[in-house]
Design a protein around this motif. Sequence first.
Motif, mmCIF file in Angstrom:
data_model
loop_
_atom_site.group_PDB
_atom_site.id
_atom_site.type_symbol
_atom_site.label_atom_id
_atom_site.label_comp_id
_atom_site.label_asym_id
_atom_site.label_seq_id
_atom_site.Cartn_x
_atom_site.Cartn_y
_atom_site.Cartn_z
ATOM 1 N N THR A 1 -6.867 -3.233 -5.245
ATOM 2 C CA THR A 1 -8.185 -3.034 -4.631
ATOM 3 C C THR A 1 -8.513 -1.556 -4.430
ATOM 4 O O THR A 1 -9.519 -1.232 -3.809
ATOM 5 C CB THR A 1 -8.240 -3.740 -3.271
ATOM 6 O OG1 THR A 1 -7.248 -3.162 -2.396
ATOM 7 C CG2 THR A 1 -8.006 -5.239 -3.419
ATOM 8 N N SER A 2 -7.703 -0.678 -4.977
ATOM 9 C CA SER A 2 -7.918 0.765 -4.789
ATOM 10 C C SER A 2 -8.694 1.336 -5.974
ATOM 11 O O SER A 2 -8.178 1.408 -7.105
ATOM 12 C CB SER A 2 -6.570 1.484 -4.645
ATOM 13 O OG SER A 2 -6.759 2.879 -4.610
ATOM 14 N N SER B 1 2.421 1.727 -3.284
ATOM 15 C CA SER B 1 1.410 2.185 -4.238
ATOM 16 C C SER B 1 1.213 3.690 -4.127
ATOM 17 O O SER B 1 1.094 4.389 -5.141
ATOM 18 C CB SER B 1 0.097 1.448 -3.995
ATOM 19 O OG SER B 1 -0.916 1.924 -4.842
ATOM 20 N N GLN B 2 1.160 4.217 -2.925
ATOM 21 C CA GLN B 2 0.972 5.651 -2.731
ATOM 22 C C GLN B 2 2.172 6.442 -3.255
ATOM 23 O O GLN B 2 2.012 7.528 -3.813
ATOM 24 C CB GLN B 2 0.773 5.944 -1.245
ATOM 25 C CG GLN B 2 -0.575 5.488 -0.694
ATOM 26 C CD GLN B 2 -1.732 6.206 -1.357
ATOM 27 O OE1 GLN B 2 -1.649 7.392 -1.695
ATOM 28 N NE2 GLN B 2 -2.838 5.467 -1.549
ATOM 29 N N SER C 1 -18.038 5.563 -6.414
ATOM 30 C CA SER C 1 -16.870 6.357 -6.786
ATOM 31 C C SER C 1 -17.284 7.512 -7.695
ATOM 32 O O SER C 1 -17.595 7.315 -8.872
ATOM 33 C CB SER C 1 -15.836 5.472 -7.499
ATOM 34 O OG SER C 1 -14.789 6.262 -8.025
ATOM 35 N N ASN D 1 -15.741 0.175 -6.069
ATOM 36 C CA ASN D 1 -16.518 1.123 -5.263
ATOM 37 C C ASN D 1 -17.654 1.698 -6.113
ATOM 38 O O ASN D 1 -17.435 2.630 -6.892
ATOM 39 C CB ASN D 1 -15.617 2.248 -4.745
ATOM 40 C CG ASN D 1 -16.400 3.273 -3.929
ATOM 41 O OD1 ASN D 1 -17.541 3.019 -3.516
ATOM 42 N ND2 ASN D 1 -15.795 4.433 -3.692
ATOM 43 N N LYS E 1 1.795 6.662 -6.935
ATOM 44 C CA LYS E 1 0.745 7.633 -7.276
ATOM 45 C C LYS E 1 1.286 9.050 -7.201
ATOM 46 O O LYS E 1 0.994 9.901 -8.068
ATOM 47 C CB LYS E 1 -0.448 7.474 -6.342
ATOM 48 C CG LYS E 1 -1.567 8.468 -6.626
ATOM 49 C CD LYS E 1 -2.677 8.393 -5.595
ATOM 50 C CE LYS E 1 -3.732 9.472 -5.870
ATOM 51 N NZ LYS E 1 -4.757 9.512 -4.822
ATOM 52 N N ARG F 1 0.844 -1.208 0.000
ATOM 53 C CA ARG F 1 0.000 0.000 0.000
ATOM 54 C C ARG F 1 0.874 1.252 0.000
ATOM 55 O O ARG F 1 0.599 2.212 -0.734
ATOM 56 C CB ARG F 1 -0.929 -0.002 1.212
ATOM 57 C CG ARG F 1 -2.140 -0.902 1.089
ATOM 58 C CD ARG F 1 -3.164 -0.564 2.152
ATOM 59 N NE ARG F 1 -4.337 -1.419 2.057
ATOM 60 C CZ ARG F 1 -4.474 -2.592 2.671
ATOM 61 N NH1 ARG F 1 -3.491 -3.053 3.451
ATOM 62 N NH2 ARG F 1 -5.568 -3.309 2.512
ATOM 63 N N ASN G 1 -1.499 -2.255 -5.493
ATOM 64 C CA ASN G 1 -2.743 -2.223 -4.698
ATOM 65 C C ASN G 1 -3.947 -2.294 -5.639
ATOM 66 O O ASN G 1 -4.581 -1.275 -5.945
ATOM 67 C CB ASN G 1 -2.793 -0.953 -3.850
ATOM 68 C CG ASN G 1 -3.995 -0.944 -2.918
ATOM 69 O OD1 ASN G 1 -4.711 -1.946 -2.787
ATOM 70 N ND2 ASN G 1 -4.229 0.196 -2.268
ATOM 71 N N MET H 1 -7.099 4.572 -7.582
ATOM 72 C CA MET H 1 -5.975 4.409 -8.509
ATOM 73 C C MET H 1 -6.498 4.229 -9.943
ATOM 74 O O MET H 1 -5.988 4.845 -10.881
ATOM 75 C CB MET H 1 -5.116 3.211 -8.108
ATOM 76 C CG MET H 1 -4.423 3.355 -6.762
ATOM 77 S SD MET H 1 -3.310 4.774 -6.732
ATOM 78 C CE MET H 1 -2.659 4.636 -5.047
#
Length: 400
Positions: A158-159, A126-127, A193, A190, A130, A123, A156, A162
């Motif tokens: 599941t984000s 991943s950030q 979103s 989501n 980004k 995670r 990640n 992203m």
Amino acid sequence: MDAAKVKQLMLFIEQCRSNPAILGDPSIAFFRDYLESLGAKLPDAAYGHEEPSKSHGQKSQVPDEGDEDMQDLEEEGIHVQENEEEPEIVESDIELEGETVEPDNDPPQKMGDPSVEITEESRDASQISKAKAMEAISEGNLEEAIDHLTNAIVLNPTSAIMYATRASVFIKMKKPNAAIRDANAALEINPDSAKGYKSRGMARAMLGQWEEAAKDLHVASRLDYDEEIAATLKMVEPNAHKIEEHHRKYERLHKEREERRLERERQRRRAEAQAAYVKAKKQEQSSPRRPTGGMPGGMPGGMPGGFPGAMPGGMPGGFPGAMPGGMPGGFPGAMPGGMPNIDMSKILNDPELMAAFKDPEVMAALQDVMSNPANIAKHQSNPKVAPVIAKMMGKFAGDK
């Protein structure tokens, strides 16, 4: 059922069997048509001078009954609208505003594997990717930003944010199909979103999918309103309204066209029913009617064409008193369509006469006399015929 009527019907059928030419009488053509409708195969003699019906797939060389029916309707003052097919409805083009782009046909971009276990380290990594992507976007390096975001998605998967962020970069690169794929992935993760709906709505607008774009942008506006969504909606909504109104217009035109077709079909069916009624009425008017006093309790309207098989056309001129003991002066006047003022039940209920009527020789002699009463003289010496004629004359005169 009335026994007398059944007996008369049996006699009529027996005479038809022994002399099929009876069915050639135009006044009982309806009965012949009825037999044919039941699948009966009639001999040629049953058609008189008419051509036998062409069955088993052969087309009859007669005028189209439909044309005759329509002519009857016109004569009755009934007008029928022609059942013509309307031309197909051709939809007009819609004048839309706004620019669109050619669809991008690049291979699908790399997606993350949702089955991969996500750790805190992944995670964080991943950030970091980004953040690098955002820096590249600010510098206008969109391809570099895509690479960083793809790495962030792999780390990640599941984000939703992203995927939605990469979708927004594909929009800047004018790759709407790639943007829609990422927006769909974000919404799968989501469903609420806002950025996923916004990116998909903007991508659909780029492809000219105005109605779908308007729906996505309205949802995005409800979830998280921003000025960019409002500006895009201002361009999308007029086109979406034009398309919606266009669809409503042509749905209405198709519905009206179908209603007119159904109305023409109803009119055609009514016309056919009216034509059948007019035809039946004309046949009834043209068929000979049984005068008052003829064959009480017999067939409605009398025996068309006279006594079947024996007395076609009635007894024109009557028996002119030729037979000794007969009626001087005979029966004056012709008797078409039955025997007026004569109780035919006296003949039909006489077993000796009924038996004699089954003898072809007797029937032939009676037909000869009926066609020409003067011929009675040549049958007076016939031991079979003379007693029958004498007995019939006695019945005509009235039993005392």
